[in-house]
Design a protein around this motif. Structure first.
Motif, PDB file in Angstrom:
ATOM      1  N   ILE A  47     -11.966 -29.197  35.611  1.00  0.00           N
ATOM      2  CA  ILE A  47     -11.269 -28.328  34.657  1.00  0.00           C
ATOM      3  C   ILE A  47     -10.587 -29.147  33.574  1.00  0.00           C
ATOM      4  O   ILE A  47     -10.706 -28.856  32.375  1.00  0.00           O
ATOM      5  CB  ILE A  47     -10.244 -27.445  35.402  1.00  0.00           C
ATOM      6  CG1 ILE A  47     -10.959 -26.466  36.330  1.00  0.00           C
ATOM      7  CG2 ILE A  47      -9.362 -26.697  34.406  1.00  0.00           C
ATOM      8  CD1 ILE A  47     -10.037 -25.767  37.305  1.00  0.00           C
ATOM      9  N   VAL A  48      -9.860 -30.199  33.978  1.00  0.00           N
ATOM     10  CA  VAL A  48      -9.099 -30.995  33.014  1.00  0.00           C
ATOM     11  C   VAL A  48     -10.033 -31.741  32.059  1.00  0.00           C
ATOM     12  O   VAL A  48      -9.812 -31.757  30.845  1.00  0.00           O
ATOM     13  CB  VAL A  48      -8.167 -31.980  33.750  1.00  0.00           C
ATOM     14  CG1 VAL A  48      -7.543 -32.963  32.763  1.00  0.00           C
ATOM     15  CG2 VAL A  48      -7.072 -31.221  34.484  1.00  0.00           C
ATOM     16  N   CYS A  49     -11.088 -32.350  32.592  1.00  0.00           N
ATOM     17  CA  CYS A  49     -12.006 -33.111  31.734  1.00  0.00           C
ATOM     18  C   CYS A  49     -12.757 -32.205  30.765  1.00  0.00           C
ATOM     19  O   CYS A  49     -12.899 -32.532  29.574  1.00  0.00           O
ATOM     20  CB  CYS A  49     -13.000 -33.893  32.597  1.00  0.00           C
ATOM     21  SG  CYS A  49     -12.267 -35.272  33.492  1.00  0.00           S
ATOM     22  N   THR A  50     -13.231 -31.070  31.246  1.00  0.00           N
ATOM     23  CA  THR A  50     -13.938 -30.124  30.375  1.00  0.00           C
ATOM     24  C   THR A  50     -13.009 -29.601  29.281  1.00  0.00           C
ATOM     25  O   THR A  50     -13.399 -29.494  28.115  1.00  0.00           O
ATOM     26  CB  THR A  50     -14.491 -28.958  31.204  1.00  0.00           C
ATOM     27  OG1 THR A  50     -15.388 -29.458  32.193  1.00  0.00           O
ATOM     28  CG2 THR A  50     -15.222 -27.967  30.325  1.00  0.00           C
ATOM     29  N   SER A  51     -11.769 -29.294  29.650  1.00  0.00           N
ATOM     30  CA  SER A  51     -10.802 -28.776  28.683  1.00  0.00           C
ATOM     31  C   SER A  51     -10.404 -29.842  27.674  1.00  0.00           C
ATOM     32  O   SER A  51     -10.253 -29.558  26.481  1.00  0.00           O
ATOM     33  CB  SER A  51      -9.560 -28.264  29.415  1.00  0.00           C
ATOM     34  OG  SER A  51      -9.898 -27.259  30.343  1.00  0.00           O
ATOM     35  N   PHE A  52     -10.226 -31.078  28.137  1.00  0.00           N
ATOM     36  CA  PHE A  52      -9.869 -32.171  27.234  1.00  0.00           C
ATOM     37  C   PHE A  52     -10.923 -32.341  26.146  1.00  0.00           C
ATOM     38  O   PHE A  52     -10.606 -32.496  24.960  1.00  0.00           O
ATOM     39  CB  PHE A  52      -9.715 -33.470  28.024  1.00  0.00           C
ATOM     40  CG  PHE A  52      -9.401 -34.668  27.166  1.00  0.00           C
ATOM     41  CD1 PHE A  52      -8.102 -34.915  26.744  1.00  0.00           C
ATOM     42  CD2 PHE A  52     -10.402 -35.547  26.767  1.00  0.00           C
ATOM     43  CE1 PHE A  52      -7.808 -36.009  25.940  1.00  0.00           C
ATOM     44  CE2 PHE A  52     -10.111 -36.644  25.972  1.00  0.00           C
ATOM     45  CZ  PHE A  52      -8.816 -36.878  25.560  1.00  0.00           C
ATOM     46  N   ALA A  53     -12.187 -32.289  26.540  1.00  0.00           N
ATOM     47  CA  ALA A  53     -13.274 -32.417  25.568  1.00  0.00           C
ATOM     48  C   ALA A  53     -13.213 -31.294  24.535  1.00  0.00           C
ATOM     49  O   ALA A  53     -13.387 -31.525  23.326  1.00  0.00           O
ATOM     50  CB  ALA A  53     -14.620 -32.410  26.287  1.00  0.00           C
ATOM     51  N   ALA A  54     -12.965 -30.064  24.994  1.00  0.00           N
ATOM     52  CA  ALA A  54     -12.878 -28.923  24.073  1.00  0.00           C
ATOM     53  C   ALA A  54     -11.675 -29.049  23.144  1.00  0.00           C
ATOM     54  O   ALA A  54     -11.756 -28.732  21.947  1.00  0.00           O
ATOM     55  CB  ALA A  54     -12.802 -27.623  24.869  1.00  0.00           C
ATOM     56  N   PHE A  55     -10.558 -29.525  23.680  1.00  0.00           N
ATOM     57  CA  PHE A  55      -9.341 -29.650  22.872  1.00  0.00           C
ATOM     58  C   PHE A  55      -9.493 -30.712  21.784  1.00  0.00           C
ATOM     59  O   PHE A  55      -9.000 -30.545  20.663  1.00  0.00           O
ATOM     60  CB  PHE A  55      -8.143 -29.979  23.765  1.00  0.00           C
ATOM     61  CG  PHE A  55      -7.723 -28.854  24.674  1.00  0.00           C
ATOM     62  CD1 PHE A  55      -8.231 -27.572  24.515  1.00  0.00           C
ATOM     63  CD2 PHE A  55      -6.821 -29.079  25.705  1.00  0.00           C
ATOM     64  CE1 PHE A  55      -7.847 -26.534  25.356  1.00  0.00           C
ATOM     65  CE2 PHE A  55      -6.435 -28.049  26.552  1.00  0.00           C
ATOM     66  CZ  PHE A  55      -6.941 -26.775  26.377  1.00  0.00           C
ATOM     67  N   VAL A  56     -10.149 -31.826  22.109  1.00  0.00           N
ATOM     68  CA  VAL A  56     -10.379 -32.867  21.106  1.00  0.00           C
ATOM     69  C   VAL A  56     -11.182 -32.310  19.939  1.00  0.00           C
ATOM     70  O   VAL A  56     -10.851 -32.517  18.762  1.00  0.00           O
ATOM     71  CB  VAL A  56     -11.102 -34.078  21.737  1.00  0.00           C
ATOM     72  CG1 VAL A  56     -11.626 -35.022  20.651  1.00  0.00           C
ATOM     73  CG2 VAL A  56     -10.170 -34.831  22.679  1.00  0.00           C
TER      74      VAL A  56
END
Length: 400
Positions: free
Chosen positions: A319-328
């Motif tokens: 969840i965190v890695c997928t979200s981090f990519a989207a946020f960047v």
């Protein structure tokens, strides 16, 4: 100036959030009706509609906000004709692929009637994008908000008709956007023919299409890689995290990007104010991203499990890695509007080509050597590096 931009973007963001809010409300129920594999197939169709939104109008939609009144109808007809042509080509391609022996048993399966839903989806998404651009031209931000809200609400409502399914619900959700285009054509605003405007604005497809196609296809490669290597269910899990966590900020980012397309045009002769505005937009999105990641680290896994139900099992790291990519991506993407304003298409194209080559080479390699969670961690690093370079490129273009 930031206040004015946020005020204009507020209506667009409100409509976007209302549409996504309807999807979020429906998600706990849909996740119990449909399987992760169903959502994986939906994720594939969403990538197709994303490509259509970017290129179906051949980028003539980008000319609509600032074009002379006499060219509006011609540009709209260009958008409609190109959307119809691309829809037909996409449908034929899908039908051909679906007939390849053994493809129906692969991890990414296309049903026997997939070409029909692709045909409708691509055409409707192209017209929807033209409608957004047209309403922005009229400064009808409430109208933009309305059709953005309708897209999510329609998907949420139609999805509950199980015989229609998720894919058709997604395709049909774009149809409301066509109303604005029909209204404009009936009002006969402008008298230029579509061939005249196609030639007069040829720079938009010539310079815009390659970069836009590379950008959206490069972004879609992650979904395609996960579906192809790890299966439809894994793609469904990835798409749900994107939908529940990444999409809200990404859609706010897209709304800001559309407003900035007009705002940067107004400030193109005052680079000091333009730099200040973009810096404040980036700081705002970065702050929201940090707050979101902190919250996800502590409550993301149990929260998503509660929303989706027992057949879904998604780890905190995923969840965190997928979200981090989207946020960047959400933080940097709106800033690229300045490259369109200053006609620096070659800079955008150079970065988009770099991203595409990097993604198509590295994703396919690492997906076959890493576990799913390790792959999304690599994906997050990849996005940080590539979009960090993009932000530096944009900043450099403003200093010249």
């Amino acid at each position: 100036m930031l206040t004015a931009t946020l005020g204009r973007a507020g209506w667009v963001a409100a409509g976007t959030l209302l549409g996504q809010g309807a999807v979020l409300v429906a998600t706990p129920f849909l996740a119990r009706i449909f399987t992760p594999a169903d959502f994986g197939q939906l994720a594939i169709l969403i990538t197709i509609s994303n490509i259509a939104t970017a290129v179906a109008c051949l980028r003539y939609d980008l000319a609509l906000p600032a074009a002379p009144d006499s060219d509006i109808n011609g540009l709209l007809r260009d958008c409609i004709a190109s959307s119809a042509l691309l829809a037909a080509c996409a449908a034929v391609a899908v039908d051909i692929v679906a007939r390849v022996p053994g493809f129906g048993t692969s991890k990414v399966a296309l049903g026997p009637a997939s070409w029909t839903v692709v045909l409708v989806c691509v055409f409707a998404a192209g017209v929807y994008q033209a409608a957004n651009a047209l309403l922005l031209r009229w400064s009808a931000y409430r109208g933009v908000a309305l059709i953005r809200a309708s897209q999510g609400v329609l998907f949420a409502l139609v999805s509950f008709v199980r015989s229609i399914g998720l894919m058709w619900a997604h395709a049909l959700s774009f149809l409301v956007g066509g109303l604005a285009v029909v209204h404009a054509l009936r009002s006969r605003e402008g008298d230029a023919g579509w061939l005249h405007t196609a030639r007069a604005y040829a720079k938009y497809p010539i310079w815009g299409i390659p970069g836009a196609a590379l950008d959206v296809v490069g972004y879609s490669l992650c979904v395609w890689t996960i579906a192809g290597v790890y299966g439809d269910a894994a793609a469904g899990e990835y798409s749900q995290v994107q939908r529940l966590v990444g999409a809200p900020l990404m859609l706010v980012s897209i709304s800001l990007g559309q407003i900035l397309l007009r705002q940067t045009a107004e400030l193109q002769h005052d680079k000091a104010q333009l730099r200040a505005l973009l810096g404040k937009v980036f700081a705002l999105l970065a702050g929201l991203s940090v707050c979101g990641l902190v919250a996800l680290f502590f409550v993301g896994e149990p929260g998503i499990a509660l929303i989706l139900g027992g057949q879904w099992s998604i780890s905190r790291d995923f969840i965190v890695c997928t979200s981090f990519a989207a946020f960047v991506r959400a933080c940097v993407s709106p800033l690229s509007s300045v490259l369109i304003t200053f006609r620096r298409f070659e800079l955008a194209l150079a970065w988009q080509a770099t991203y595409f080559v990097s993604a198509i080479v590295l994703f396919s390699y690492f997906a076959r050597t890493l576990t799913l969670e390790q792959f999304v961690a690599f994906y997050a690093i990849h996005e940080c590096v590539l979009y960090g370079a993009y932000a530096a490129l944009i900043a450099r273009s403003l200093r010249r």
